[in-house]
Write a protein that holds these residues in place. Structure first.
Motif, mmCIF file in Angstrom:
data_model
loop_
_atom_site.group_PDB
_atom_site.id
_atom_site.type_symbol
_atom_site.label_atom_id
_atom_site.label_comp_id
_atom_site.label_asym_id
_atom_site.label_seq_id
_atom_site.Cartn_x
_atom_site.Cartn_y
_atom_site.Cartn_z
ATOM 1 N N SER A 98 59.007 -69.423 103.932
ATOM 2 C CA SER A 98 57.981 -68.813 104.673
ATOM 3 C C SER A 98 58.000 -67.272 105.183
ATOM 4 O O SER A 98 57.036 -66.509 105.323
ATOM 5 C CB SER A 98 58.366 -69.150 106.182
ATOM 6 N N LYS A 150 55.265 -79.767 101.771
ATOM 7 C CA LYS A 150 56.345 -79.311 101.253
ATOM 8 C C LYS A 150 57.191 -79.292 102.201
ATOM 9 O O LYS A 150 58.388 -79.307 101.516
ATOM 10 C CB LYS A 150 55.944 -77.710 100.648
ATOM 11 N N SER A 183 49.468 -79.674 101.291
ATOM 12 C CA SER A 183 49.815 -78.929 102.320
ATOM 13 C C SER A 183 51.433 -78.094 102.311
ATOM 14 O O SER A 183 51.845 -79.308 102.304
ATOM 15 C CB SER A 183 49.490 -78.988 103.820
ATOM 16 N N TYR A 184 51.677 -77.487 103.783
ATOM 17 C CA TYR A 184 52.249 -76.445 103.371
ATOM 18 C C TYR A 184 53.452 -77.550 103.832
ATOM 19 O O TYR A 184 54.797 -77.763 104.561
ATOM 20 C CB TYR A 184 52.096 -75.238 104.011
ATOM 21 N N HIS A 216 51.689 -71.676 108.679
ATOM 22 C CA HIS A 216 50.184 -72.851 109.755
ATOM 23 C C HIS A 216 51.375 -73.148 111.109
ATOM 24 O O HIS A 216 50.914 -74.885 111.313
ATOM 25 C CB HIS A 216 50.740 -73.752 108.688
ATOM 26 N N LEU A 257 55.825 -65.981 102.440
ATOM 27 C CA LEU A 257 54.406 -66.651 102.481
ATOM 28 C C LEU A 257 53.594 -65.330 103.874
ATOM 29 O O LEU A 257 52.535 -64.858 103.231
ATOM 30 C CB LEU A 257 53.963 -67.907 102.866
#
Length: 306
Positions: free
Chosen positions: A297, A217, A213-214, A247, A300
């Motif tokens: 981020s 990480k 999962s992010y 998220h 992403l």
């Protein structure tokens, strides 16, 4: 001499002797188990960890020679868990025999109290040893040996001595107990019950999934910041938003009166998922790492990764 069902090694920690952990061993051991509870000496635990590791290793080698190839079960409280991580790292040939490794309130990621005593990493006595991050060793062992972490949440994310965050590492089962302080963890009936449950079925507790999962990480990135130390949650309520991440995660920071910079990761519900701080020499590296997380981020979000 009759062959025991298994050998149970139970190890006390810093500023302690064998009495408390010995009581825990009696609570969990079967009648036909060989129980080994080394007393390393109260004063010796204040000096350096290396001689303690050597002594436990020697005791284990002698015991294993007497009872080969008997299965092994290990319970370590606080520094006792760190000692056994180091012993097992020296003896990977024992890993197939180890049915269970239980770390009770062990500061695997490095004890914050030790780093406060030795903020410049000068090597002040046992503080340097207790402040060492042993997650890499622990995760390598836990990949091969059924491993359980038991942490106490007694005081805003710690058991009064060891923050719950520094007990955590991947590939191990994790159980958190409320309202039991550090000293009581080594002999509390609730801890004994959890250990016995784990022994009955090592898959009955929550085994973390591989890091995918992010959130995982981001936490891994935070744990790898130079000089980072896992912290209590109590500074979380005073922290301010530093960056919003994908998220619904939020990076938050707080600076103490002593100019110690803290970082927290939270979710959209306001739950603290990670807490850490760095000493003065690593402040710049902290914010460089946070900037890297924020930049990643942005990529992403730009690429539409969810």
């Amino acid at each position: 001499m009759a062959q025991p069902d298994y050998i149970l090694y139970a190890q006390h920690g810093w500023a302690d002797v064998d009495r408390g952990i010995g009581q825990l061993a009696k609570q969990v051991a079967s009648p036909n188990a060989r129980v080994v509870v080394p007393n390393l000496g109260f004063l010796n635990t204040w000096i350096r960890i290396a001689p303690l590791i050597d002594r436990v290793e020697a005791i284990a080698q002698q015991t294993q020679a007497q009872h080969a190839p008997t299965p092994i079960r290990i319970v370590g409280h606080s520094m006792g868990g760190l000692i056994w991580l180091e012993v097992l790292a020296r003896h990977p040939e024992w890993w197939p025999l180890v049915e269970s490794l239980v770390l009770v309130a062990s500061p695997v990621g490095g004890a914050d109290l030790s780093r406060m005593i030795d903020p410049l990493s000068l090597g002040i006595g046992i503080a340097r040893d207790l402040g060492t991050n042993r997650r890499a060793i622990a995760e390598k062992i836990a990949a091969e040996v059924p491993t359980l972490i038991i942490a106490g949440n007694y005081d805003a994310g710690s058991d009064g001595i060891v923050p719950v965050e520094c007990t955590k590492f991947h590939r191990a089962s994790y159980v958190e107990i409320n309202n039991i302080n550090h000293a009581r963890m080594k002999q509390h009936p609730a801890v004994a019950s959890i250990i016995q449950q784990f022994w009955q079925n090592t898959s009955c507790l929550c085994v973390p999934e591989p890091i995918e999962s992010y959130c995982d990480k981001v936490i891994r990135h935070l744990q790898n910041i130079p000089g980072i130390t896992d912290a209590h949650y109590r500074g979380f309520t005073r922290s301010e938003v530093w960056a919003y991440l994908p998220h619904h995660l939020v990076l938050r920071t707080w600076r103490s009166r002593l100019n110690i910079h803290h970082v927290f990761l939270s979710n959209s519900m306001g739950d603290c998922l990670f807490a850490g701080f760095v000493g003065w020499p690593h402040t710049e590296e902290l914010y460089q790492s946070l900037a890297q997380i924020r930049a990643h981020s942005y990529h992403l979000e730009r690429d539409g990764c969810k």
